[in-house]
Design an enzyme around this catalytic site. Structure first.
Site, PDB file in Angstrom:
ATOM      1  N   GLU A 285       0.837  -1.205   0.000  1.00  0.00           N
ATOM      2  CA  GLU A 285       0.000   0.000   0.000  1.00  0.00           C
ATOM      3  C   GLU A 285       0.870   1.253   0.000  1.00  0.00           C
ATOM      4  O   GLU A 285       0.541   2.246  -0.640  1.00  0.00           O
ATOM      5  CB  GLU A 285      -0.952   0.004   1.215  1.00  0.00           C
ATOM      6  CG  GLU A 285      -1.941  -1.160   1.260  1.00  0.00           C
ATOM      7  CD  GLU A 285      -2.768  -1.301  -0.012  1.00  0.00           C
ATOM      8  OE1 GLU A 285      -3.054  -0.273  -0.667  1.00  0.00           O
ATOM      9  OE2 GLU A 285      -3.120  -2.438  -0.369  1.00  0.00           O
ATOM     10  N   ASP A 365       3.701  -4.099  -5.780  1.00  0.00           N
ATOM     11  CA  ASP A 365       4.305  -5.370  -5.333  1.00  0.00           C
ATOM     12  C   ASP A 365       5.832  -5.276  -5.395  1.00  0.00           C
ATOM     13  O   ASP A 365       6.536  -5.674  -4.473  1.00  0.00           O
ATOM     14  CB  ASP A 365       3.864  -6.534  -6.234  1.00  0.00           C
ATOM     15  CG  ASP A 365       2.469  -7.036  -5.873  1.00  0.00           C
ATOM     16  OD1 ASP A 365       1.960  -6.658  -4.805  1.00  0.00           O
ATOM     17  OD2 ASP A 365       1.893  -7.804  -6.678  1.00  0.00           O
TER      18      ASP A 365
HETATM   19 ZN   LIG Z   1      -2.671  -2.519  -4.515  1.00  0.00          ZN
END
Ligand SMILES: [Zn+2]
Length: 421
Positions: A285, A365
């Site tokens: 996030e 990611d």
């Molecule tokens: Zn995400």
């Protein structure tokens, strides 16, 4: 003329229906075939119990089979509203009622837009109820009570009146007084309004529906504080949310800009993950924040908005557009008609927006893996999320390319494995 406009619209409408329906059918067949072959993707082998896999297949099939009916129903409702002459009736009815509110300028337009909005909201209730209290309940996800459902609806209505009506008032006013360049003024206003909503939503609106609390003391919190410090994210913006009030599904998201930015972890997610997995989700996030993904999405939406308003400004000056659907030309009619008929046109933008969103997911990611120097925790967090949410392990590639805002867990795990750690 009217006839050819109608034919054109109906052809596009039918095409959208066929594409949507066809993608769903492809997806259903694909999942059934994968399940029959027990073709669990390599990334999940040994990580998902056979009964959980079977349950995820059932859940996907239930949703897909229901989507058939909800699509037929939704399309029938929309065609009925557009073609039955109902809009003309609502317009005359609004004229009658607005005469008692003649002190409020534009009350005619506001009543008309609200009445059409109410019809659409009410007709969507049956599918919503079945999805929440039928399918979600059957698979053990639903925690919403009828009381909570009703109170959510009521709050939505209050928000619509407090925020939606003044918004509509300004748009109708700009359309009325700004002459031919109204759409530029409306663009400036709507853009400013959107920015305002991004700022006030996390701080003032979302807390009305859910409880947001700072993360509980413990190892996860300590490690998150250290990570936030390293990245330069203010920890006052990290919250846990009582998602479990409505559903057992788990999630995390990043929202807001400037001082209003927030990372929200669902309590359900915190509960089901190890500390390392929770930290990986949080780092992901923060990746969205670091890469300015919200800003980029806003920029794209701004381009769509100005395009849409320009097209609307052309349609307003074109009486056959109204006549086809049984309305006299008016600003209120243009707003409502435009939002009702836009679907078959904007439908083809969805895969491009989803593609951009998936690109952002890969970037976040990558950021998480690089920052934590650990790909395993991120991959395990994804497996955990997928299994607990009974997500579809084997969507048809066309279906996911069209509809998924996130790459599939398998795609993400494979991408993570390619990264140097
Ligand atoms: Zn995400």
């Amino acid at each position: 003329m009217d006839q050819s406009i109608l034919t054109f619209f109906l052809a596009l409408f039918a095409l959208q229906f066929a594409v949507e329906f066809g993608l769903n059918e492809l997806n259903l067949r694909h999942v059934e075939a994968s399940s029959a072959k027990k073709a669990i993707p390599e990334a999940f082998r040994g990580k998902i119990a056979p009964q959980d896999y079977a349950k995820s297949v059932e859940y996907t099939l239930s949703n897909g089979r229901f989507q058939r009916w909800s699509e037929i129903y939704g399309s029938a409702v929309l065609l009925m509203v557009l073609l039955s002459g109902l809009l003309g009736v609502v317009d005359r009815w609004s004229a009658y009622w607005s005469s008692s509110f003649s002190l409020v300028r534009y009350s005619y337009g506001i009543i008309f837009c609200c009445a059409v909005g109410a019809i659409l909201t009410l007709t969507a209730v049956p599918t919503e109820l079945y999805s929440t209290f039928g399918i979600e309940a059957k698979f053990g996800f639903n925690k919403t009570t009828i009381g909570l459902y009703l109170s959510d609806k009521l709050k939505g209505l209050v928000l619509g009146l407090l925020i939606g009506v003044p918004f509509l008032l300004v748009v109708l006013w700009l359309m009325d007084i700004m002459g031919r360049a109204w759409w530029l003024w409306a663009f400036a206003f709507i853009s400013a309004f959107q920015l305002l909503m991004i700022v006030i939503f996390p701080t003032f609106i979302a807390p009305w529906f859910n409880k947001f609390e700072p993360l509980k003391e413990g190892e996860l919190r300590q490690r998150i504080l250290a990570l936030a410090e390293q990245i330069g994210f203010k920890t006052s913006g990290i919250y846990s949310m009582d998602g479990s009030r409505r559903s057992a599904h788990s999630n995390a998201y990043f929202t807001g800009i400037g001082k209003a930015k927030r990372i929200v972890l669902f309590d359900t997610l915190i509960e089901q993950m190890s500390t390392a997995q929770g930290l990986a989700v949080l780092a992901h996030e923060m990746g969205h924040y670091k890469m300015k993904h919200i800003h980029r999405m806003l920029l794209v939406q701004t381009v769509f908005l100005i395009g849409a308003l320009y097209i609307l400004s052309l349609l307003i000056a074109y009486p056959p557009f109204f006549a086809v659907f049984g309305l006299a030309p008016s600003n209120r009619g243009a707003l409502v008609l435009f939002s009702l008929v836009a679907g078959p046109f904007t439908f083809y933008l969805a895969p491009f927006m989803n593609r951009l969103s998936r690109k952002h997911e890969y970037e976040a990611d990558r950021f998480a893996v690089k920052t934590l120097r650990d790909g395993t925790a991120m991959a395990e967090a994804l497996i955990n999320l997928t299994v607990k949410n009974l997500s579809n392990l084997t969507p048809h590639p066309w279906y996911s390319a069209y509809h998924y805002s996130h790459p599939t867990a398998v795609e993400r795990i494979n991408a993570i494995r390619q990264l140097p750690v």
